[in-house]
Design a protein around this motif. Structure first.
Motif, PDB file in Angstrom:
ATOM      1  N   ALA A  23      17.658  60.260  -0.659  1.00  0.00           N
ATOM      2  CA  ALA A  23      17.136  59.263   0.296  1.00  0.00           C
ATOM      3  C   ALA A  23      15.827  58.657  -0.223  1.00  0.00           C
ATOM      4  CB  ALA A  23      16.925  59.909   1.667  1.00  0.00           C
ATOM      5  N   ILE A  24      14.984  59.469  -0.834  1.00  0.00           N
ATOM      6  CA  ILE A  24      13.717  58.957  -1.388  1.00  0.00           C
ATOM      7  C   ILE A  24      14.017  57.985  -2.532  1.00  0.00           C
ATOM      8  CG2 ILE A  24      11.633  59.593  -2.705  1.00  0.00           C
ATOM      9  CD1 ILE A  24      11.614  62.246  -1.075  1.00  0.00           C
ATOM     10  N   ALA A  25      14.985  58.334  -3.374  1.00  0.00           N
ATOM     11  CA  ALA A  25      15.343  57.460  -4.500  1.00  0.00           C
ATOM     12  C   ALA A  25      15.826  56.098  -3.976  1.00  0.00           C
ATOM     13  CB  ALA A  25      16.420  58.129  -5.351  1.00  0.00           C
ATOM     14  N   ILE A  26      16.682  56.121  -2.967  1.00  0.00           N
ATOM     15  CA  ILE A  26      17.206  54.861  -2.408  1.00  0.00           C
ATOM     16  C   ILE A  26      16.060  54.037  -1.819  1.00  0.00           C
ATOM     17  CG2 ILE A  26      18.663  53.900  -0.565  1.00  0.00           C
ATOM     18  CD1 ILE A  26      20.546  56.368  -1.096  1.00  0.00           C
ATOM     19  N   GLN A  27      15.153  54.712  -1.116  1.00  0.00           N
ATOM     20  CA  GLN A  27      14.030  53.997  -0.488  1.00  0.00           C
ATOM     21  C   GLN A  27      13.127  53.369  -1.556  1.00  0.00           C
ATOM     22  OE1 GLN A  27      13.766  53.500   2.802  1.00  0.00           O
ATOM     23  NE2 GLN A  27      12.049  52.185   2.326  1.00  0.00           N
ATOM     24  N   ALA A  54      24.588  49.903  -8.426  1.00  0.00           N
ATOM     25  CA  ALA A  54      25.580  48.982  -7.861  1.00  0.00           C
ATOM     26  C   ALA A  54      24.949  48.095  -6.781  1.00  0.00           C
ATOM     27  CB  ALA A  54      26.744  49.770  -7.265  1.00  0.00           C
ATOM     28  N   HIS A  55      23.847  48.579  -6.193  1.00  0.00           N
ATOM     29  CA  HIS A  55      23.141  47.780  -5.174  1.00  0.00           C
ATOM     30  C   HIS A  55      21.968  47.012  -5.779  1.00  0.00           C
ATOM     31  CE1 HIS A  55      25.439  50.461  -2.517  1.00  0.00           C
ATOM     32  NE2 HIS A  55      25.356  49.463  -1.654  1.00  0.00           N
ATOM     33  N   GLY A  56      21.973  46.852  -7.110  1.00  0.00           N
ATOM     34  CA  GLY A  56      20.942  46.026  -7.750  1.00  0.00           C
ATOM     35  C   GLY A  56      19.704  46.784  -8.179  1.00  0.00           C
ATOM     36  N   GLY A  57      19.736  48.119  -8.076  1.00  0.00           N
ATOM     37  CA  GLY A  57      18.566  48.917  -8.474  1.00  0.00           C
ATOM     38  C   GLY A  57      18.515  49.185  -9.965  1.00  0.00           C
ATOM     39  N   HIS A  58      17.467  49.890 -10.391  1.00  0.00           N
ATOM     40  CA  HIS A  58      17.269  50.218 -11.808  1.00  0.00           C
ATOM     41  C   HIS A  58      17.048  51.715 -11.908  1.00  0.00           C
ATOM     42  CE1 HIS A  58      16.585  45.922 -12.107  1.00  0.00           C
ATOM     43  NE2 HIS A  58      15.707  46.056 -11.127  1.00  0.00           N
ATOM     44  N   ALA A  59      18.148  52.478 -11.978  1.00  0.00           N
ATOM     45  CA  ALA A  59      18.025  53.937 -11.993  1.00  0.00           C
ATOM     46  C   ALA A  59      18.638  54.527 -13.259  1.00  0.00           C
ATOM     47  CB  ALA A  59      18.714  54.522 -10.765  1.00  0.00           C
TER      48      ALA A  59
END
Ligand code: NAP
Length: 224
Positions: A23-27, A54-59
């Motif tokens: 949850a912290i990573a998504i936030q 897939a939601h446009g993040g950079h992980a």
């Protein structure tokens, strides 16, 4: 929930493969931070990474064991190789091995202290130099209400989480002059794999002591 703009900032989140760490990573991703996600096992970790991207993040996912100093030194070095900086460390990885003291095995004491408390020390030690070089940073340690109030059957966990509070206060005093803030978050009972195996009776008892009448959700912690 909207949070601050973390564009070009680099955050390492330990224990990011599920529960509160996920949850912290998504936030943080919603705030546009570049993320290094870590845990011991690839399975959940890759799923979290893929979903964020897939939601446009950079992980990026890098396996590590927070209880082993060399593992976190390598993680920090890999982060610097990839992004050239480390701005945020969330020391979230943690475990429980509960038992009453008469039945608690020495190995269960050691593993909980090594992952929960020494894991935070290893993380902080690995990022301090790059953060000082950057002229700033944010370190967030996830402790627990149990570190403040204690709990029968959780002496190892309570000691590890109380230790994190002392570590946090000392690091805040030591690193404040370098523009590195060190804070702890102490959640109450949160619904994750860690609490999902508790008996229904115990969960009902916990709920009755919580003003909202429910366990917390991982997002309640992540939003904070
Ligand atoms: P969880 O669902 O069991 O997740 C724990 C995470 O830590 C997983 O990603 C796990 O992945 C990782 N991890 C465990 N040991 C590790 C190690 N040696 N090295 C690297 N990663 C490791 O737990 P959670 O409920 O989200 O808890 C997260 C944090 O919040 C913990 O520090 C916990 O003590 C704290 N907390 C939880 C609650 C609660 O009620 N749930 C309340 C207060 C505080 P792998 O197993 O793949 O390594």
């Amino acid at each position: 929930m909207q949070c601050c703009d973390l564009t070009n900032k680099v955050a390492i989140i330990t224990g990011a493969s599920r529960g509160i760490g996920e949850a912290i990573a998504i936030q943080l991703s919603k705030c546009n931070a570049n993320l290094i996600l870590t845990a011991r096992n690839a399975e959940g970790l890759d799923a979290v990474k893929d979903s964020i991207n897939a939601h446009g993040g950079h992980a990026h996912a890098i396996l590590s064991d927070v209880s082993i100093m060399s593992s976190l030194t390598k993680l920090a070095a890999n982060t610097i190789d990839k992004f050239g900086r480390i701005d945020i460390l969330v020391n979230n990885a943690g475990i429980t091995h509960d038992n009453i003291i008469m039945r608690m095995k020495e190995k269960d004491w050691d593993s909980v202290l090594n992952i929960n408390l020494k894991g935070c020390f290893n993380g902080i030690k690995s990022v301090t130099r790059p953060m000082i070089k950057n002229k700033g940073g944010r370190i967030i340690n996830i402790t627990s209400i149990i570190g403040q109030i204690g709990n029968a059957g959780q002496s190892n966990y309570a000691a590890s989480k109380a230790g994190i509070i002392g570590l946090t206060k000392s690091m805040a005093k030591e690193l404040g002059s370098r523009n590195i803030t060190v804070n702890a978050v102490a959640p109450g009972y949160i619904s994750t794999d860690m609490t999902n195996n508790l008996s229904d009776d115990l969960i009902e008892k916990m709920k009755s002591s919580i003003p909202l009448g429910r366990l917390g959700a991982p997002n309640d912690v992540a939003n904070l």
